[in-house]
Each structure stands twice: as structure tokens, then as C-alpha cells.
Design a protein around this motif. Structure first.
Motif, PDB file in Angstrom:
ATOM      1  N   LYS A   1      13.893 -39.517 -12.405  1.00  0.00           N
ATOM      2  CA  LYS A   1      15.270 -39.374 -13.216  1.00  0.00           C
ATOM      3  C   LYS A   1      15.135 -38.497 -14.534  1.00  0.00           C
ATOM      4  O   LYS A   1      15.912 -37.843 -14.855  1.00  0.00           O
ATOM      5  CB  LYS A   1      15.781 -40.663 -13.470  1.00  0.00           C
ATOM      6  CG  LYS A   1      16.377 -41.655 -12.135  1.00  0.00           C
ATOM      7  CD  LYS A   1      17.281 -40.717 -11.451  1.00  0.00           C
ATOM      8  CE  LYS A   1      17.862 -41.288 -10.200  1.00  0.00           C
ATOM      9  NZ  LYS A   1      18.943 -40.492  -9.690  1.00  0.00           N
TER      10      LYS A   1
ATOM     11  N   SER B   1      21.395 -39.718 -13.433  1.00  0.00           N
ATOM     12  CA  SER B   1      20.051 -39.929 -14.055  1.00  0.00           C
ATOM     13  C   SER B   1      20.055 -41.543 -14.110  1.00  0.00           C
ATOM     14  O   SER B   1      20.636 -42.288 -13.509  1.00  0.00           O
ATOM     15  CB  SER B   1      19.718 -39.155 -15.422  1.00  0.00           C
ATOM     16  OG  SER B   1      18.525 -39.622 -15.823  1.00  0.00           O
TER      17      SER B   1
ATOM     18  N   GLU C   1      17.092 -34.968 -15.311  1.00  0.00           N
ATOM     19  CA  GLU C   1      17.802 -34.611 -16.658  1.00  0.00           C
ATOM     20  C   GLU C   1      17.167 -33.164 -16.881  1.00  0.00           C
ATOM     21  O   GLU C   1      17.862 -32.426 -17.493  1.00  0.00           O
ATOM     22  CB  GLU C   1      17.234 -35.609 -17.610  1.00  0.00           C
ATOM     23  CG  GLU C   1      18.061 -36.909 -17.430  1.00  0.00           C
ATOM     24  CD  GLU C   1      17.796 -38.005 -18.633  1.00  0.00           C
ATOM     25  OE1 GLU C   1      17.258 -37.561 -19.558  1.00  0.00           O
ATOM     26  OE2 GLU C   1      18.227 -39.261 -18.261  1.00  0.00           O
TER      27      GLU C   1
END
Length: 177
Positions: A98, A80, A102
Motif C-alpha cells: 500500500k 491505500s 501511494e
């Protein structure tokens, strides 16, 4: 082998080649990604689509194939970024992709329960000893942008110049050679 992770067929072939070469897959490190910075208003569709295709869809394609082919007791590490928490201007699309990585990582870990596969994401950040530098730089950048936006109301265009900073490209560290 190289593969375009935004292409599901290429990802499937990548896994097939790895299985043939190594007899199976136990560890997956998913670190492919691209970052193009621009404001939301200035981001064109091609730039948006490319980051979504590689950072988000690519991660999805990799995880989907890993669910079918990673051996039990395996490990998955998705990359990430610390920018997810920073919410800085010009990082909108990248941070969104990103953040999606997650979310998929957390959900995927639950979906693989019972197979003893550990799924994590890592968000590379700044080294702790550089935090004062980045905090000061962020404060100076914020102040400069604030002044610039105030001056624009009066029809005064501004340029932000940092004297004494000798850098190459987008690197903020001075080079001595």
C-alpha cells in the motif's frame, strides 16, 4: 466484468469492455486488494507474491492502462490503507504494497500533467469516534505482548485472553445478535 488485475492482458480487456459498454472511461476507482497478516519470518513466498501481484502490480497494470485509455479531465482514485503509517507487526507485506500504491499515485499524477486528470489515493481509517477504543486496545495489546515476551525468557509460554469480548472472525466489535 471480473478481471485478475495482476494480469496485464486481463486489465487491457477490462478497459476494452468498459469502453465498448460506456463509450469511454472518465473515472477509475482502483480498490482491489488482498491482506494476509503474518510476521515477516512466517510469510511464505506464495503469500508475499500474491499480495505484491494484486496490490502493487495490479495497481501498476490498472494505472498503465488508464494512462492510455482514460479520457482527459478524468478522475482516478486508488485505495491505500491507514496501516502504512501505523507500522504494526504482521502488516509488513501489506503495508509495503500500500505504500507502493501511494508512491505510484503521486508519481502518476505528475506523469498525467496536461491532461487535467486528477489522481488521488485514499487510505481508509477508523472513524474518529472510535479512536479512544483503538488507542486503548493498542495499548493493552502492546502491554500484553510485552509481558509475553518477558515471560518467554523464563520459559513461560503465554496466551493472551480478553475476557468479555465476544467477536466473530477478525472483527473486534461485539455482536449482539
Amino acid at each position: 466484468m471480473k478481471a485478475d488485475i495482476s494480469d496485464a492482458a486481463a486489465v487491457s480487456e477490462l478497459f476494452a469492455v468498459a469502453e465498448a459498454a460506456f463509450g469511454g472511461i472518465d473515472v477509475l476507482v482502483n480498490n482491489a486488494g488482498v491482506m494476509t497478516l503474518s510476521t515477516t519470518a512466517d510469510t511464505d513466498d506464495a503469500t508475499f507474491d500474491r499480495q505484491i501481484a494484486i496490490n502493487l502490480k495490479g495497481t501498476f497494470n490498472i494505472l498503465r492502462e488508464a494512462a492510455k485509455r482514460l479520457r482527459d479531465n478524468g478522475r482516478i482514485i486508488n485505495f491505500s490503507s491507514s496501516v502504512v503509517a501505523l507500522l504494526q507487526p504482521t502488516y509488513g507485506v501489506y503495508a509495503a504494497t500500500k505504500a507502493g500504491v501511494e508512491a505510484m499515485t503521486s508519481i502518476f499524477a505528475k506523469e498525467l500533467r496536461g491532461r487535467n486528470i486528477i489522481v488521488n489515493s485514499v487510505a481508509p481509517a477508523r472513524p474518529p469516534y472510535l479512536c479512544p477504543y483503538f488507542a486503548a486496545k493498542a495499548a493493552m495489546d502492546s502491554l500484553a505482548v510485552s509481558y509475553a515476551s518477558e515471560l518467554v525468557r523464563w520459559g513461560i509460554e503465554t496466551s493472551i485472553i480478553v475476557s468479555g469480548a465476544f467477536t466473530k472472525g477478525t472483527n473486534h466489535f461485539a455482536h449482539s445478535g
